[in-house]
Design a protein around this motif. Sequence first.
Motif, short mmCIF file in Angstrom:
data_model
loop_
_atom_site.label_atom_id
_atom_site.label_comp_id
_atom_site.label_asym_id
_atom_site.label_seq_id
_atom_site.Cartn_x
_atom_site.Cartn_y
_atom_site.Cartn_z
N PRO A 1 0.84 -1.20 0.00
CA PRO A 1 0.00 0.00 0.00
C PRO A 1 0.88 1.25 0.00
CG PRO A 1 0.10 -0.92 2.20
CD PRO A 1 0.96 -1.80 1.33
N SER A 2 0.73 2.09 -0.98
CA SER A 2 1.58 3.27 -1.10
C SER A 2 1.33 4.29 0.01
CB SER A 2 1.38 3.94 -2.46
OG SER A 2 0.03 4.32 -2.65
N THR A 3 0.21 4.14 0.74
CA THR A 3 -0.09 5.06 1.84
C THR A 3 0.43 4.53 3.18
OG1 THR A 3 -2.25 3.99 2.05
CG2 THR A 3 -2.13 6.00 0.71
N ASP A 4 0.95 3.31 3.20
CA ASP A 4 1.44 2.71 4.44
C ASP A 4 2.62 1.80 4.08
OD1 ASP A 4 1.90 1.58 6.90
OD2 ASP A 4 0.13 0.29 6.87
N THR A 25 -4.50 2.91 -4.22
CA THR A 25 -3.35 3.04 -3.32
C THR A 25 -2.40 1.85 -3.35
OG1 THR A 25 -4.66 2.16 -1.48
CG2 THR A 25 -4.57 4.55 -1.72
N TRP A 26 -2.84 0.69 -3.86
CA TRP A 26 -1.99 -0.50 -3.83
C TRP A 26 -1.23 -0.64 -5.14
CZ3 TRP A 26 -1.46 -4.27 0.15
CH2 TRP A 26 -2.18 -3.97 1.30
N ARG A 40 11.44 4.15 -1.32
CA ARG A 40 11.00 5.41 -1.91
C ARG A 40 12.15 5.97 -2.74
NH1 ARG A 40 9.46 7.86 2.39
NH2 ARG A 40 7.22 7.45 2.20
#
Length: 392
Positions: A45-48, A177-178, A344
């Motif tokens: 998940p790009s948010t976590d 988000t994934w 990242r």
Amino acid sequence: MSADYTSNPLSPMDDYPIHQVAEPIRRVATSDRNFYDRYYFNCYPSTDLNLFLIIGLGQYPNLGVTDAFAVLRRGDDHIVVRGSAALGHDRSDTTVGPFRVEVLEGLQRLRVVLAPGEYDLSFDLTFDATIPATLEPRHFRRQLERVTFDTSRFVQTGTWTGKLVIDDQSRSVTPDTWRGNRDRSWGVRPVGEAEPSGRRAVDGIQNFFWIYAVMQFDHYSISVILQEDERGRRIVEEAVRIWPEPDTEPEWLGRPEHQLVFAPGTRDVTSASLTFHRPTGEIIAVTCELLLPNYIGIGTGYGLEADWRHGMWQGEHVVQGLRKRASEIEPGLRMFCPVDNLTRFHVMDNGETAVGTGLFEVAAIGPHAPYGFDNFTDTASQRGAPTKGMDR
């Protein structure tokens, strides 16, 4: 019981006009025991960026085995489910116990399933590609005249949809988000039971210095691959920017160079940077912020366990689970373990910076003169930095 390999060699795939050699599909062009054909996926998940799932499924026609694994890194959890089975006559049957891969739309959409069971992990996920499948350079290496690597592979980035269950807690996976990438590789590489070393015990086992980065940005992806021998000579290299438009050629970014920093007394890579050097002198710089290491060599079959290796005969049908704390994995094991880092990426190109996420896979196993490793047990100096620069 599995199909008798001495009986009828035909399978449903033989009805399609896809033959490459004068043999039924299930018989590959080489009798090399080390031929393999594999799927690889990762998902996060790009948010976590505290969860990183990796999935693989392979077939080994000349060993008569198929196997699969899933390894999840979540916080300090290292959770593995793995399965092995006899390979039947139908190469299109991509199931291994509770594992299943379905090609919903070739080179675009694939479904990956680990059915619920007695283990701590299950999922039903669909990958949808955001860039065209891109073929990488041929990977080829010999030792004592024997071919040890001769593989082809393509790569794609994409989004994920479905459901992931960890410790009986379900979470929805949505494409907003994934993210993740997948690859398909096939050819010859070391698999199965360990072979007698013979003269290689005198001449030395080959090193494995490897960097493989797949970076996903909003408008494009970047793929980097390189391998070097013990002197730092290149065996394979590539650095390309891949655009989503299907008819757009990948953009060559220049010769890739690397700078790795190791934790003192180990070979754990703590930070990394890449640069791409064009003949014009232009340089594209990438800072790699390594966020979460997934130790794919621990429990999955990549070679550390003597009793579970990719392609090793385990019996007609075996499924196992493994769970441990990542922080408790021995440093000595980590030295011989490829690591898939959730990362990242910050790319500086023409004065502009783009930020993306993805995979930074790295292995520094065995001798590698540019970083001062003379043998398999050398570790980084107390400074933790290489003794020589990598930009050549």
